[in-house]
Scaffold this motif. Structure first.
Motif, PDB file in Angstrom:
ATOM      1  N   MET A   1       0.812  -1.192   0.000  1.00  0.00           N
ATOM      2  CA  MET A   1       0.000   0.000   0.000  1.00  0.00           C
ATOM      3  C   MET A   1       0.857   1.257   0.000  1.00  0.00           C
ATOM      4  SD  MET A   1      -2.867  -0.144  -0.667  1.00  0.00           S
ATOM      5  CE  MET A   1      -4.474   0.421  -0.615  1.00  0.00           C
ATOM      6  N   VAL A   2       2.080   1.143   0.511  1.00  0.00           N
ATOM      7  CA  VAL A   2       2.962   2.310   0.567  1.00  0.00           C
ATOM      8  C   VAL A   2       3.286   2.779  -0.849  1.00  0.00           C
ATOM      9  CG1 VAL A   2       5.245   3.108   1.278  1.00  0.00           C
ATOM     10  CG2 VAL A   2       3.918   1.633   2.789  1.00  0.00           C
ATOM     11  N   LEU A   3       3.580   1.814  -1.746  1.00  0.00           N
ATOM     12  CA  LEU A   3       3.890   2.177  -3.128  1.00  0.00           C
ATOM     13  C   LEU A   3       2.698   2.868  -3.777  1.00  0.00           C
ATOM     14  CD1 LEU A   3       5.882   2.098  -5.480  1.00  0.00           C
ATOM     15  CD2 LEU A   3       4.941  -0.151  -6.081  1.00  0.00           C
ATOM     16  N   GLU A   4       1.501   2.336  -3.562  1.00  0.00           N
ATOM     17  CA  GLU A   4       0.292   2.948  -4.116  1.00  0.00           C
ATOM     18  C   GLU A   4       0.149   4.389  -3.647  1.00  0.00           C
ATOM     19  OE1 GLU A   4      -2.916   4.097  -5.934  1.00  0.00           O
ATOM     20  OE2 GLU A   4      -2.233   2.061  -6.327  1.00  0.00           O
ATOM     21  N   GLU A   5       0.283   4.604  -2.358  1.00  0.00           N
ATOM     22  CA  GLU A   5       0.119   5.954  -1.805  1.00  0.00           C
ATOM     23  C   GLU A   5       1.195   6.893  -2.334  1.00  0.00           C
ATOM     24  OE1 GLU A   5       0.158   5.224   2.387  1.00  0.00           O
ATOM     25  OE2 GLU A   5      -1.808   4.254   2.348  1.00  0.00           O
ATOM     26  N   THR A   6       2.433   6.400  -2.400  1.00  0.00           N
ATOM     27  CA  THR A   6       3.540   7.229  -2.888  1.00  0.00           C
ATOM     28  C   THR A   6       3.321   7.622  -4.346  1.00  0.00           C
ATOM     29  OG1 THR A   6       5.050   6.107  -1.379  1.00  0.00           O
ATOM     30  CG2 THR A   6       6.046   7.309  -3.220  1.00  0.00           C
ATOM     31  N   LEU A   7       2.985   6.625  -5.190  1.00  0.00           N
ATOM     32  CA  LEU A   7       2.793   6.917  -6.615  1.00  0.00           C
ATOM     33  C   LEU A   7       1.571   7.804  -6.845  1.00  0.00           C
ATOM     34  CD1 LEU A   7       3.728   3.502  -8.271  1.00  0.00           C
ATOM     35  CD2 LEU A   7       5.079   5.607  -8.209  1.00  0.00           C
ATOM     36  N   SER A   8       0.501   7.580  -6.097  1.00  0.00           N
ATOM     37  CA  SER A   8      -0.695   8.421  -6.239  1.00  0.00           C
ATOM     38  C   SER A   8      -0.375   9.868  -5.890  1.00  0.00           C
ATOM     39  CB  SER A   8      -1.822   7.914  -5.343  1.00  0.00           C
ATOM     40  OG  SER A   8      -2.311   6.692  -5.809  1.00  0.00           O
ATOM     41  N   ALA A   9       0.354  10.061  -4.796  1.00  0.00           N
ATOM     42  CA  ALA A   9       0.710  11.418  -4.368  1.00  0.00           C
ATOM     43  C   ALA A   9       1.660  12.067  -5.370  1.00  0.00           C
ATOM     44  CB  ALA A   9       1.337  11.380  -2.987  1.00  0.00           C
ATOM     45  N   THR A  10       2.608  11.279  -5.883  1.00  0.00           N
ATOM     46  CA  THR A  10       3.567  11.816  -6.855  1.00  0.00           C
ATOM     47  C   THR A  10       2.859  12.182  -8.157  1.00  0.00           C
ATOM     48  OG1 THR A  10       5.231  10.355  -5.876  1.00  0.00           O
ATOM     49  CG2 THR A  10       5.795  11.378  -7.954  1.00  0.00           C
ATOM     50  N   MET A  11       1.921  11.368  -8.589  1.00  0.00           N
ATOM     51  CA  MET A  11       1.165  11.664  -9.808  1.00  0.00           C
ATOM     52  C   MET A  11       0.326  12.920  -9.620  1.00  0.00           C
ATOM     53  SD  MET A  11       0.534  11.029 -12.891  1.00  0.00           S
ATOM     54  CE  MET A  11      -0.588  10.659 -14.211  1.00  0.00           C
ATOM     55  N   ALA A  12      -0.303  13.056  -8.462  1.00  0.00           N
ATOM     56  CA  ALA A  12      -1.107  14.251  -8.199  1.00  0.00           C
ATOM     57  C   ALA A  12      -0.226  15.497  -8.246  1.00  0.00           C
ATOM     58  CB  ALA A  12      -1.803  14.128  -6.843  1.00  0.00           C
ATOM     59  N   ALA A  13       0.969  15.416  -7.668  1.00  0.00           N
ATOM     60  CA  ALA A  13       1.894  16.551  -7.707  1.00  0.00           C
ATOM     61  C   ALA A  13       2.345  16.825  -9.141  1.00  0.00           C
ATOM     62  CB  ALA A  13       3.094  16.282  -6.808  1.00  0.00           C
ATOM     63  N   ALA A  14       2.597  15.758  -9.900  1.00  0.00           N
ATOM     64  CA  ALA A  14       3.026  15.923 -11.290  1.00  0.00           C
ATOM     65  C   ALA A  14       1.931  16.585 -12.120  1.00  0.00           C
ATOM     66  CB  ALA A  14       3.414  14.577 -11.889  1.00  0.00           C
ATOM     67  N   GLN A  15       0.675  16.267 -11.828  1.00  0.00           N
ATOM     68  CA  GLN A  15      -0.431  16.866 -12.574  1.00  0.00           C
ATOM     69  C   GLN A  15      -0.544  18.373 -12.315  1.00  0.00           C
ATOM     70  OE1 GLN A  15      -3.632  14.146 -11.373  1.00  0.00           O
ATOM     71  NE2 GLN A  15      -3.917  13.682 -13.549  1.00  0.00           N
ATOM     72  N   THR A  16      -0.040  18.820 -11.173  1.00  0.00           N
ATOM     73  CA  THR A  16      -0.083  20.259 -10.868  1.00  0.00           C
ATOM     74  C   THR A  16       1.097  20.994 -11.471  1.00  0.00           C
ATOM     75  OG1 THR A  16       1.081  20.011  -8.760  1.00  0.00           O
ATOM     76  CG2 THR A  16      -1.334  19.858  -8.707  1.00  0.00           C
ATOM     77  N   GLY A  17       2.023  20.270 -12.132  1.00  0.00           N
ATOM     78  CA  GLY A  17       3.147  20.906 -12.809  1.00  0.00           C
ATOM     79  C   GLY A  17       4.479  20.732 -12.120  1.00  0.00           C
ATOM     80  N   ASP A  18       4.568  19.933 -11.092  1.00  0.00           N
ATOM     81  CA  ASP A  18       5.828  19.698 -10.367  1.00  0.00           C
ATOM     82  C   ASP A  18       6.713  18.779 -11.218  1.00  0.00           C
ATOM     83  OD1 ASP A  18       7.900  18.927  -8.689  1.00  0.00           O
ATOM     84  OD2 ASP A  18       6.603  18.730  -6.922  1.00  0.00           O
TER      85      ASP A  18
ATOM     86  N   TYR B   1      -5.889  10.971 -15.695  1.00  0.00           N
ATOM     87  CA  TYR B   1      -5.839  10.225 -14.434  1.00  0.00           C
ATOM     88  C   TYR B   1      -6.611  11.000 -13.366  1.00  0.00           C
ATOM     89  CZ  TYR B   1      -4.234   8.454  -9.986  1.00  0.00           C
ATOM     90  OH  TYR B   1      -4.209   7.962  -8.710  1.00  0.00           O
ATOM     91  N   ASP B   2      -7.464  10.273 -12.634  1.00  0.00           N
ATOM     92  CA  ASP B   2      -8.252  10.857 -11.545  1.00  0.00           C
ATOM     93  C   ASP B   2      -7.545  10.564 -10.232  1.00  0.00           C
ATOM     94  OD1 ASP B   2     -10.108  11.676  -9.692  1.00  0.00           O
ATOM     95  OD2 ASP B   2     -11.680  10.265 -10.325  1.00  0.00           O
ATOM     96  N   PRO B   3      -7.008  11.604  -9.538  1.00  0.00           N
ATOM     97  CA  PRO B   3      -6.272  11.378  -8.294  1.00  0.00           C
ATOM     98  C   PRO B   3      -7.111  10.744  -7.185  1.00  0.00           C
ATOM     99  CG  PRO B   3      -5.956  13.629  -9.082  1.00  0.00           C
ATOM    100  CD  PRO B   3      -6.994  12.995  -9.946  1.00  0.00           C
ATOM    101  N   ALA B   4      -8.428  10.743  -7.318  1.00  0.00           N
ATOM    102  CA  ALA B   4      -9.278  10.120  -6.306  1.00  0.00           C
ATOM    103  C   ALA B   4      -9.300   8.597  -6.466  1.00  0.00           C
ATOM    104  CB  ALA B   4     -10.695  10.680  -6.403  1.00  0.00           C
ATOM    105  N   ARG B   5      -8.773   8.112  -7.559  1.00  0.00           N
ATOM    106  CA  ARG B   5      -8.760   6.664  -7.815  1.00  0.00           C
ATOM    107  C   ARG B   5      -7.353   6.120  -7.619  1.00  0.00           C
ATOM    108  NH1 ARG B   5     -13.431   4.849 -10.780  1.00  0.00           N
ATOM    109  NH2 ARG B   5     -12.124   3.059 -11.227  1.00  0.00           N
ATOM    110  N   PRO B   6      -7.212   4.797  -7.387  1.00  0.00           N
ATOM    111  CA  PRO B   6      -5.874   4.207  -7.197  1.00  0.00           C
ATOM    112  C   PRO B   6      -5.026   4.347  -8.460  1.00  0.00           C
ATOM    113  CG  PRO B   6      -7.597   2.676  -6.541  1.00  0.00           C
ATOM    114  CD  PRO B   6      -8.278   3.835  -7.180  1.00  0.00           C
ATOM    115  N   PHE B   7      -3.745   4.609  -8.270  1.00  0.00           N
ATOM    116  CA  PHE B   7      -2.826   4.824  -9.389  1.00  0.00           C
ATOM    117  C   PHE B   7      -2.324   3.513  -9.988  1.00  0.00           C
ATOM    118  CE2 PHE B   7       1.470   5.401 -11.098  1.00  0.00           C
ATOM    119  CZ  PHE B   7       1.208   6.340 -12.079  1.00  0.00           C
ATOM    120  N   LEU B   8      -1.952   2.554  -9.157  1.00  0.00           N
ATOM    121  CA  LEU B   8      -1.336   1.317  -9.653  1.00  0.00           C
ATOM    122  C   LEU B   8      -2.224   0.543 -10.632  1.00  0.00           C
ATOM    123  CD1 LEU B   8       0.710  -0.018  -6.615  1.00  0.00           C
ATOM    124  CD2 LEU B   8       1.574   0.736  -8.829  1.00  0.00           C
ATOM    125  N   PRO B   9      -3.522   0.359 -10.374  1.00  0.00           N
ATOM    126  CA  PRO B   9      -4.339  -0.340 -11.372  1.00  0.00           C
ATOM    127  C   PRO B   9      -4.379   0.392 -12.713  1.00  0.00           C
ATOM    128  CG  PRO B   9      -5.467  -0.284  -9.262  1.00  0.00           C
ATOM    129  CD  PRO B   9      -4.253   0.597  -9.139  1.00  0.00           C
TER     130      PRO B   9
END
Length: 190
Positions: free
Chosen positions: A1-18, A65-73
């Motif tokens: 679950m740690v990988l899922e949370e990390t990747l989801s958070a990183t993707m959300a940050a990337a979507q904001t332009g980081d 990608y919808d940040p409210a949904r899991p990233f890994l799937p």
């Protein structure tokens, strides 16, 4: 679950332009993509191709990608689709075999065995005789529907028979031909 949370958070940050988060995301996705490709049967250098194609797809689709949904799937689905695409491409490519012994050890499948052509001609002649022996209506049904591959409507127009009559005649003709050719096989003629 740690990988899922990390990747989801990183993707959300990337979507904001980081940009740094985006580079981190792509780097951290690579092992996940490679594992998904291998699980589909991709091997060798093709795994790297799948990783690159998946990363390009992630880049193009990152806005969907919808940040409210899991990233890994989401990522694995893309990776699996790219892996399947790679397997399809690989399956279409001709493979060259450089094994001189293989050419010597295997007979040429393209050449008929001795007497095979003669047997085929005998079967064709026997079939032609059996068709010729059919009553006129059955013979017409076989010729028009079976041999010339006309539709029922075309055969009806050509023979002047109804489509129902043609169906019945074809059914009876096939039954008669099966019986005649089975008898020849039992007698050793064909």
């Amino acid at each position: 679950m740690v990988l899922e949370e990390t990747l989801s958070a990183t993707m959300a940050a990337a979507q904001t332009g980081d940009a740094e988060a985006y580079r981190t995301l792509l780097r951290d996705c690579m092992p996940v993509i490679a594992a998904a490709a291998r699980s589909k049967g991709v091997r060798g250098e093709a795994v790297e191709d799948v990783v690159q194609e998946t990363l390009m797809t992630v880049h193009r689709a990152r806005g969907s990608y919808d940040p409210a949904r899991p990233f890994l799937p989401w990522l694995r689905a893309i990776a699996q689709r790219r892996a399947i695409d790679a397997l399809r491409r690989d399956g279409r490519r001709p493979r060259e075999v450089d094994d001189p012994i293989a050419y010597e050890a295997h007979p040429d499948d393209g050449l008929p065995e001795a007497g095979q052509g003669l047997e085929a001609r005998e079967r064709e002649a026997r079939l032609a005789q059996a068709v010729a022996a059919l009553p006129r209506g059955q013979r017409q049904a076989v010729e028009q529907l079976g041999l010339r591959e006309h539709s029922l409507a075309e055969a009806s127009a050509l023979t002047g028979r109804s489509t129902g009559a043609l169906k019945v005649n074809l059914h009876r003709a096939l039954k008669t031909l099966r019986a005649a050719l089975a008898k020849d096989r039992e007698d050793g003629h064909v």
